[in-house]
Design a protein around this motif. Structure first.
Motif, PDB file in Angstrom:
ATOM      1  N   GLN A 109     -25.701  11.568  12.016  1.00  0.00           N
ATOM      2  CA  GLN A 109     -26.390  10.476  11.317  1.00  0.00           C
ATOM      3  C   GLN A 109     -25.498   9.771  10.313  1.00  0.00           C
ATOM      4  O   GLN A 109     -25.599   8.546  10.126  1.00  0.00           O
ATOM      5  CB  GLN A 109     -27.615  11.026  10.570  1.00  0.00           C
ATOM      6  N   GLU A 123     -29.034   6.417   1.778  1.00  0.00           N
ATOM      7  CA  GLU A 123     -29.622   7.467   0.955  1.00  0.00           C
ATOM      8  C   GLU A 123     -29.294   7.363  -0.528  1.00  0.00           C
ATOM      9  O   GLU A 123     -30.174   7.317  -1.360  1.00  0.00           O
ATOM     10  CB  GLU A 123     -29.152   8.847   1.462  1.00  0.00           C
ATOM     11  N   ARG A 317     -33.504  15.153   5.723  1.00  0.00           N
ATOM     12  CA  ARG A 317     -33.005  14.401   6.869  1.00  0.00           C
ATOM     13  C   ARG A 317     -32.791  15.285   8.104  1.00  0.00           C
ATOM     14  O   ARG A 317     -32.717  14.779   9.226  1.00  0.00           O
ATOM     15  CB  ARG A 317     -31.682  13.734   6.506  1.00  0.00           C
ATOM     16  N   THR A 318     -32.670  16.579   7.924  1.00  0.00           N
ATOM     17  CA  THR A 318     -32.246  17.443   9.036  1.00  0.00           C
ATOM     18  C   THR A 318     -33.177  18.610   9.341  1.00  0.00           C
ATOM     19  O   THR A 318     -32.986  19.267  10.364  1.00  0.00           O
ATOM     20  CB  THR A 318     -30.847  18.025   8.754  1.00  0.00           C
TER      21      THR A 318
END
Length: 328
Positions: A109, A123, A317-318
């Motif tokens: 990403q 971010e 995010r993960t």
């Protein structure tokens, strides 16, 4: 209790903390290292630093009442609480991803990692970006701007001056602006709308708790519990609201918490989180430890988060695997 400083008044045996009424009455169990340790009716042991002893109010009870209180509190300390039972009974789903997969997802990403242009654009944001935007629509990047906004609006001197002047309107407006700057961290329905409807009679207690949380001299645990208690009394307590201000003002030290994400991350790392749904200092300490463990693992993979806000960004995010493409 013997002491070499006979000029000091003796410690009150039974007390209450006006700032934390949810604790109930407390019974003195120990005094050491300029701290007094009380077992309270909430079933927890709270340490009170010397600078805050004067905030405790002595409570006079008859001998029978005092003995009954002590027995009741000791009983609460000796048996598992209902919250602890719920924690043990909670079924945590098996991990849907692994830490290796999280790292791979993050790197796919965000080329260049935490310092890469994509992560900064999506971010983190650049220093001063919010001020430079003026009236323009905000970009997706907000975390650096939120940190700068919080540090500017929540400075110690200005907050203390507002509190001393009784200017609670401006105090709460500053908090609202900080919350607005943290768009995407706080949920509109779960956090922002309830907070903005907080009854005015709770504003002073909240303002005092915020100043104590950010700049108090006592143990952070007691200060955290005080803020959580005020939010609970106003019926607006959530983990995000209890952690957002410290995470923005001190991102190197404190972490923003959304418990569902942390619970999933704990399963991935085999970390015993065992927290309560209601925010508490004890639970926050474990959240903070999990974030530090994740930070250490990221650095071992040659990823270098600036602070715990970057660690949180990696986590959210993960932590969940990407949805399968309809074309796949």
């Amino acid at each position: 209790m013997a002491t070499s400083r006979s000029t000091e008044p003796s410690a009150p045996i039974i007390v209450k903390h006006p700032g934390c009424p949810q604790w109930g009455l407390g019974y003195l169990v120990e005094e050491r290292d300029e701290k007094r340790f009380y077992d309270f009716e909430d079933g927890l042991n709270h340490s009170i630093a010397k600078a805050f002893w004067s905030k405790l109010e002595p409570v006079q009870l008859g001998d029978d009442e005092a003995s009954a209180l002590e027995a009741r509190i000791r009983g609460l300390r000796d048996r598992p609480s209902a919250a602890a039972k719920k924690q043990r009974a909670r079924v945590v789903a098996p991990p849907l991803t692994s830490f290796d997969e999280q790292v791979a997802s993050f790197e796919s990403q965000f080329e260049g990692g935490f310092g890469g242009p994509h992560f900064i654009a999506e971010e983190r944001g650049a220093a001063g970006a919010v001020a430079a935007e003026g009236g323009k629509k905000k970009s997706k990047a907000f975390k650096q701007g939120a940190i700068e906004t919080a540090r500017a609006l929540l400075s110690k001197g200005e907050l203390e001056a507002l509190l001393a002047a009784g200017n609670l309107t401006d105090f709460m407006e500053r908090i609202t602006k900080v919350h607005k700057a943290a768009t995407g961290l706080l949920h509109p329905l779960g956090d922002l709308i309830p907070f903005n409807k907080m009854p005015a009679e709770h504003h002073r207690a909240y303002a005092e708790a915020v100043v104590d949380l950010l700049y108090g001299a006592g143990d952070y645990a007691a200060r955290f519990d005080r803020l959580a208690g005020v939010l609970a009394a106003a019926k607006v307590v959530t983990w995000p609201l209890a952690t957002i201000l410290s995470a923005l003002v001190y991102p190197d030290e404190h972490v923003f918490v959304k418990p569902s994400f942390f619970e999933k991350q704990a399963v991935v790392l085999g970390f015993n989180l065992a927290y309560d749904r209601v925010p508490s200092a004890e639970g926050y300490t474990r959240m903070q430890s999990l974030a530090r463990d994740l930070e250490r693992r990221l650095r071992e993979r040659s990823l270098a988060p600036r602070d715990l806000m970057d660690v949180y960004a990696f986590l959210w995010r993960t932590i969940s695997p990407p949805k399968a493409s309809a074309k796949s």
